[in-house]
Design a protein around this motif. Structure first.
Motif, PDB file in Angstrom:
ATOM      1  N   ARG A  76     -13.460 -15.078 132.266  1.00  0.00           N
ATOM      2  CA  ARG A  76     -12.904 -14.075 131.362  1.00  0.00           C
ATOM      3  C   ARG A  76     -13.079 -14.533 129.912  1.00  0.00           C
ATOM      4  NH1 ARG A  76      -7.194 -11.810 133.181  1.00  0.00           N
ATOM      5  NH2 ARG A  76      -7.972 -10.136 131.850  1.00  0.00           N
ATOM      6  N   THR A  77     -13.513 -13.609 129.088  1.00  0.00           N
ATOM      7  CA  THR A  77     -13.727 -13.883 127.672  1.00  0.00           C
ATOM      8  C   THR A  77     -13.425 -12.608 126.897  1.00  0.00           C
ATOM      9  OG1 THR A  77     -15.303 -14.799 126.068  1.00  0.00           O
ATOM     10  CG2 THR A  77     -16.173 -13.236 127.678  1.00  0.00           C
ATOM     11  N   PRO A  78     -12.956 -12.696 125.639  1.00  0.00           N
ATOM     12  CA  PRO A  78     -12.599 -11.480 124.898  1.00  0.00           C
ATOM     13  C   PRO A  78     -13.791 -10.545 124.696  1.00  0.00           C
ATOM     14  CG  PRO A  78     -11.715 -13.436 123.823  1.00  0.00           C
ATOM     15  CD  PRO A  78     -12.648 -13.923 124.871  1.00  0.00           C
ATOM     16  N   MET A  79     -13.574  -9.256 124.978  1.00  0.00           N
ATOM     17  CA  MET A  79     -14.570  -8.208 124.724  1.00  0.00           C
ATOM     18  C   MET A  79     -13.834  -7.004 124.154  1.00  0.00           C
ATOM     19  SD  MET A  79     -16.879  -8.042 128.199  1.00  0.00           S
ATOM     20  CE  MET A  79     -16.839  -9.390 129.382  1.00  0.00           C
ATOM     21  N   LYS A  80     -14.214  -6.563 122.989  1.00  0.00           N
ATOM     22  CA  LYS A  80     -13.599  -5.389 122.384  1.00  0.00           C
ATOM     23  C   LYS A  80     -14.099  -4.124 123.069  1.00  0.00           C
ATOM     24  CE  LYS A  80     -11.350  -7.503 119.020  1.00  0.00           C
ATOM     25  NZ  LYS A  80      -9.875  -7.501 118.932  1.00  0.00           N
ATOM     26  N   ARG A  81     -13.230  -3.113 123.128  1.00  0.00           N
ATOM     27  CA  ARG A  81     -13.631  -1.852 123.745  1.00  0.00           C
ATOM     28  C   ARG A  81     -14.683  -1.138 122.909  1.00  0.00           C
ATOM     29  NH1 ARG A  81      -9.808   3.504 124.572  1.00  0.00           N
ATOM     30  NH2 ARG A  81     -11.396   4.808 125.567  1.00  0.00           N
ATOM     31  N   HIS A  82     -14.455  -1.055 121.596  1.00  0.00           N
ATOM     32  CA  HIS A  82     -15.372  -0.359 120.709  1.00  0.00           C
ATOM     33  C   HIS A  82     -16.328  -1.342 120.043  1.00  0.00           C
ATOM     34  CE1 HIS A  82     -13.173   3.360 121.247  1.00  0.00           C
ATOM     35  NE2 HIS A  82     -12.038   2.735 120.962  1.00  0.00           N
ATOM     36  N   VAL A  83     -17.383  -0.804 119.440  1.00  0.00           N
ATOM     37  CA  VAL A  83     -18.332  -1.631 118.714  1.00  0.00           C
ATOM     38  C   VAL A  83     -17.581  -2.407 117.637  1.00  0.00           C
ATOM     39  CG1 VAL A  83     -20.389  -1.631 117.263  1.00  0.00           C
ATOM     40  CG2 VAL A  83     -20.211  -0.028 119.183  1.00  0.00           C
ATOM     41  N   SER A  84     -17.830  -3.716 117.567  1.00  0.00           N
ATOM     42  CA  SER A  84     -17.045  -4.586 116.697  1.00  0.00           C
ATOM     43  C   SER A  84     -17.929  -5.709 116.150  1.00  0.00           C
ATOM     44  CB  SER A  84     -15.869  -5.186 117.489  1.00  0.00           C
ATOM     45  OG  SER A  84     -15.325  -6.303 116.841  1.00  0.00           O
ATOM     46  N   PRO A  85     -17.587  -6.248 114.961  1.00  0.00           N
ATOM     47  CA  PRO A  85     -18.327  -7.407 114.436  1.00  0.00           C
ATOM     48  C   PRO A  85     -18.261  -8.621 115.361  1.00  0.00           C
ATOM     49  CG  PRO A  85     -17.004  -6.405 112.705  1.00  0.00           C
ATOM     50  CD  PRO A  85     -16.585  -5.755 113.990  1.00  0.00           C
ATOM     51  N   THR A  86     -17.266  -8.637 116.260  1.00  0.00           N
ATOM     52  CA  THR A  86     -17.129  -9.775 117.180  1.00  0.00           C
ATOM     53  C   THR A  86     -18.042  -9.650 118.397  1.00  0.00           C
ATOM     54  OG1 THR A  86     -15.335  -8.737 118.439  1.00  0.00           O
ATOM     55  CG2 THR A  86     -14.713 -10.036 116.491  1.00  0.00           C
ATOM     56  N   ASP A  87     -18.754  -8.530 118.515  1.00  0.00           N
ATOM     57  CA  ASP A  87     -19.583  -8.322 119.702  1.00  0.00           C
ATOM     58  C   ASP A  87     -20.655  -9.395 119.857  1.00  0.00           C
ATOM     59  OD1 ASP A  87     -18.181  -6.117 120.486  1.00  0.00           O
ATOM     60  OD2 ASP A  87     -19.642  -4.651 119.784  1.00  0.00           O
ATOM     61  N   PHE A  88     -21.229  -9.851 118.741  1.00  0.00           N
ATOM     62  CA  PHE A  88     -22.307 -10.841 118.836  1.00  0.00           C
ATOM     63  C   PHE A  88     -21.782 -12.156 119.403  1.00  0.00           C
ATOM     64  CE2 PHE A  88     -25.012 -14.207 116.923  1.00  0.00           C
ATOM     65  CZ  PHE A  88     -26.192 -13.878 117.573  1.00  0.00           C
ATOM     66  N   LEU A  89     -20.590 -12.578 118.946  1.00  0.00           N
ATOM     67  CA  LEU A  89     -20.001 -13.810 119.469  1.00  0.00           C
ATOM     68  C   LEU A  89     -19.664 -13.655 120.955  1.00  0.00           C
ATOM     69  CD1 LEU A  89     -17.635 -14.869 116.537  1.00  0.00           C
ATOM     70  CD2 LEU A  89     -19.854 -15.853 117.163  1.00  0.00           C
ATOM     71  N   ALA A  90     -19.142 -12.476 121.301  1.00  0.00           N
ATOM     72  CA  ALA A  90     -18.838 -12.222 122.712  1.00  0.00           C
ATOM     73  C   ALA A  90     -20.111 -12.289 123.547  1.00  0.00           C
ATOM     74  CB  ALA A  90     -18.165 -10.856 122.864  1.00  0.00           C
ATOM     75  N   PHE A  91     -21.200 -11.723 123.002  1.00  0.00           N
ATOM     76  CA  PHE A  91     -22.472 -11.733 123.716  1.00  0.00           C
ATOM     77  C   PHE A  91     -22.958 -13.165 123.953  1.00  0.00           C
ATOM     78  CE2 PHE A  91     -27.084 -11.960 123.691  1.00  0.00           C
ATOM     79  CZ  PHE A  91     -27.408 -11.069 124.702  1.00  0.00           C
ATOM     80  N   LEU A  92     -22.859 -14.023 122.936  1.00  0.00           N
ATOM     81  CA  LEU A  92     -23.306 -15.405 123.092  1.00  0.00           C
ATOM     82  C   LEU A  92     -22.495 -16.135 124.165  1.00  0.00           C
ATOM     83  CD1 LEU A  92     -23.909 -16.484 119.376  1.00  0.00           C
ATOM     84  CD2 LEU A  92     -25.617 -15.877 121.096  1.00  0.00           C
ATOM     85  N   ARG A  93     -21.173 -15.911 124.162  1.00  0.00           N
ATOM     86  CA  ARG A  93     -20.335 -16.553 125.184  1.00  0.00           C
ATOM     87  C   ARG A  93     -20.733 -16.066 126.576  1.00  0.00           C
ATOM     88  NH1 ARG A  93     -16.173 -15.587 121.255  1.00  0.00           N
ATOM     89  NH2 ARG A  93     -15.629 -13.651 122.343  1.00  0.00           N
ATOM     90  N   LEU A  94     -20.937 -14.762 126.692  1.00  0.00           N
ATOM     91  CA  LEU A  94     -21.301 -14.191 127.986  1.00  0.00           C
ATOM     92  C   LEU A  94     -22.656 -14.706 128.448  1.00  0.00           C
ATOM     93  CD1 LEU A  94     -20.166 -10.495 127.443  1.00  0.00           C
ATOM     94  CD2 LEU A  94     -19.191 -12.100 129.076  1.00  0.00           C
ATOM     95  N   PHE A  95     -23.612 -14.781 127.522  1.00  0.00           N
ATOM     96  CA  PHE A  95     -24.941 -15.246 127.895  1.00  0.00           C
ATOM     97  C   PHE A  95     -24.883 -16.665 128.470  1.00  0.00           C
ATOM     98  CE2 PHE A  95     -28.901 -17.471 126.913  1.00  0.00           C
ATOM     99  CZ  PHE A  95     -29.808 -16.654 127.581  1.00  0.00           C
ATOM    100  N   ARG A  96     -24.150 -17.542 127.798  1.00  0.00           N
ATOM    101  CA  ARG A  96     -24.066 -18.930 128.275  1.00  0.00           C
ATOM    102  C   ARG A  96     -23.427 -18.995 129.666  1.00  0.00           C
ATOM    103  NH1 ARG A  96     -22.911 -20.094 122.666  1.00  0.00           N
ATOM    104  NH2 ARG A  96     -20.675 -19.899 123.077  1.00  0.00           N
ATOM    105  N   ARG A  97     -22.363 -18.208 129.846  1.00  0.00           N
ATOM    106  CA  ARG A  97     -21.656 -18.266 131.130  1.00  0.00           C
ATOM    107  C   ARG A  97     -22.514 -17.696 132.254  1.00  0.00           C
ATOM    108  NH1 ARG A  97     -15.186 -17.402 130.380  1.00  0.00           N
ATOM    109  NH2 ARG A  97     -14.943 -18.655 128.480  1.00  0.00           N
ATOM    110  N   ILE A  98     -23.136 -16.546 131.994  1.00  0.00           N
ATOM    111  CA  ILE A  98     -23.925 -15.902 133.046  1.00  0.00           C
ATOM    112  C   ILE A  98     -25.180 -16.710 133.354  1.00  0.00           C
ATOM    113  CG2 ILE A  98     -25.295 -13.842 133.573  1.00  0.00           C
ATOM    114  CD1 ILE A  98     -23.146 -12.222 132.041  1.00  0.00           C
ATOM    115  N   LYS A  99     -25.824 -17.257 132.337  1.00  0.00           N
ATOM    116  CA  LYS A  99     -27.020 -18.088 132.559  1.00  0.00           C
ATOM    117  C   LYS A  99     -26.674 -19.274 133.463  1.00  0.00           C
ATOM    118  CE  LYS A  99     -30.778 -20.378 130.032  1.00  0.00           C
ATOM    119  NZ  LYS A  99     -30.696 -21.706 130.641  1.00  0.00           N
TER     120      LYS A  99
END
Length: 400
Positions: A76-99
């Motif tokens: 589990r990691t923070p993900m905003k419902r709407h488009v947000s400036p934090t989306d890129f950081l969330a994407f990087l966290r998700l990429f590392r975990r899923i990879k």
């Protein structure tokens, strides 16, 4: 389980499946839990990736029940419902975990999970992975109006994202048709796989002795028609001089507003509002279940109420007519307070007829919505996507 003679199968014979979605509440969460548990029982290695900032005590309880089935873990990691400036950081966290999970299948759910997961799956392919990218909208962005700026933006994104998709799963004919109308008929393989429910959910439920007249259970937001339900209670009170009793069960972004609506309409002595709880426990709290949604895809609460033979009032939206089948003449227009109040009164005033209606609907639902069927079709789609061939049995009828 994976066919060990399949040249595309993982070396250890266990397909690694990761479900990616944002919000662990409502129908998406139920769908993922059911699918993950069934896939684990079939011998697959399963993991779940979702938002850490959504959900409450009930969701934590459900996660604890799910974790023993997740060989690849819960992430589990923070993900905003709407488009947000934090989306890129969330994407990087998700990429590392899923990879790190090295998935064979990335099964993405909902708009935000679908974007994150399919882009990550595509990047993994660049690095040599053969991961298959599956997308199930679950309504999501399809609820937007194509005449609005936000709707046009979301549908352009959905159209682009098809390039990063290996197959689609739609949980209802309505969802498939809506995708085709608003985004475009999918060029990739697709399948309609209705939500399924367990055999034990057809067991009868004993209504509590002090049961209220009506129950609303679900997310507290206008999309689900919670405000329409409260207005219908007031309308029945004004017609009869006595307010019906009601229970509202659930959480959501607009809950405080509905509490204020109940007070403003003078219903606070006959209407109680509760946090989310187990569905079958909530069903026992009232005589009639009301699903007043303005939009749906294939709502579990309708399937669960029908399976338990609970008297039920619902709106004609999304895949609900597909659940009701020949009984769909009983459905009411969304957002229509008068029609909803009329249907609620009919179910309450004639308990014998309400029971007969519920029994007929139960027998309509029983043979058509099973977890076994849902899991079998999804697994076949996985195998065909990994083998690089069109999935046999795909629904070839045009969707409009």
């Amino acid at each position: 389980m994976t066919d060990r003679n399949d040249p595309h199968a993982p070396a250890d014979g266990k397909l690694r499946i990761v479900h990616v979605f944002r919000s662990p509440v409502g129908g998406i969460f139920r769908h993922v839990r059911d699918l993950a548990e069934a896939q684990a029982a079939e011998g697959y290695s399963v993991g779940v990736v979702c938002d850490s900032s959504t959900g409450g005590a009930r969701e934590e309880e459900l996660f604890q029940q799910l974790v023993p089935h997740l060989e690849l873990g819960l992430h589990r990691t923070p993900m905003k419902r709407h488009v947000s400036p934090t989306d890129f950081l969330a994407f990087l966290r998700l990429f590392r975990r899923i990879k790190a999970l090295n998935p064979d299948i990335l099964h993405t759910h909902g708009a935000k999970g679908g974007v994150y997961g399919r882009i990550i799956g595509t990047l993994l392919r660049v690095f040599g992975s053969s991961v298959a990218r599956i997308y199930c909208p679950h309504g999501g962005s399809l609820h937007y109006d194509p005449a609005t700026r936000s709707g046009r933006m979301f549908f352009r994104i959905e159209h682009f994202m098809e390039r990063l998709t290996d197959a689609f799963i739609f949980v209802s004919r309505y969802e498939a048709d809506t995708y085709a109308r608003k985004v475009g008929a999918p060029k990739k393989p697709w399948r309609i796989v209705p939500n399924g429910i367990r055999d034990e959910e057809f067991d009868p439920i004993e209504t509590e002795p002090a049961a209220a007249d009506f129950l609303y259970i679900g997310m507290m937001r206008d999309l689900k028609g919670t405000d329409v339900f409260v207005d219908a209670l007031a309308r029945l009170r004004d017609r009869r001089g006595v307010a019906p009793t009601a229970e509202l069960v659930g959480d959501g972004p607009d809950k405080a507003r509905y509490e204020e609506q109940v007070r403003r309409l003078g219903l606070d002595t006959t209407t109680r509002i509760h946090p989310a709880t187990a569905t079958r426990k909530a069903f026992a709290m009232a005589k009639v279940v009301v699903v007043p949604s303005r939009a749906e895809s294939m709502p579990y609460v309708v399937l669960e109420a029908a399976a338990a033979a609970r008297p039920l009032v619902a709106t004609r939206v999304g895949g609900i007519p597909e659940i009701f089948g020949p009984e769909s003449v009983r459905l009411v227009p969304p957002g229509d307070v008068e029609a909803l109040a009329d249907a609620m009164a009919e179910q309450l005033d004639d308990p014998r007829r309400a029971s007969e209606d519920a029994s007929r609907l139960r027998e309509i639902v029983r043979p058509r919505f099973s977890i076994d069927h849902m899991t079998e079709v999804v697994s076949a789609l996985y195998r065909d996507c990994r083998a690089g061939r069109p999935a046999p049995g795909l629904d070839k009828r045009p969707i409009l």
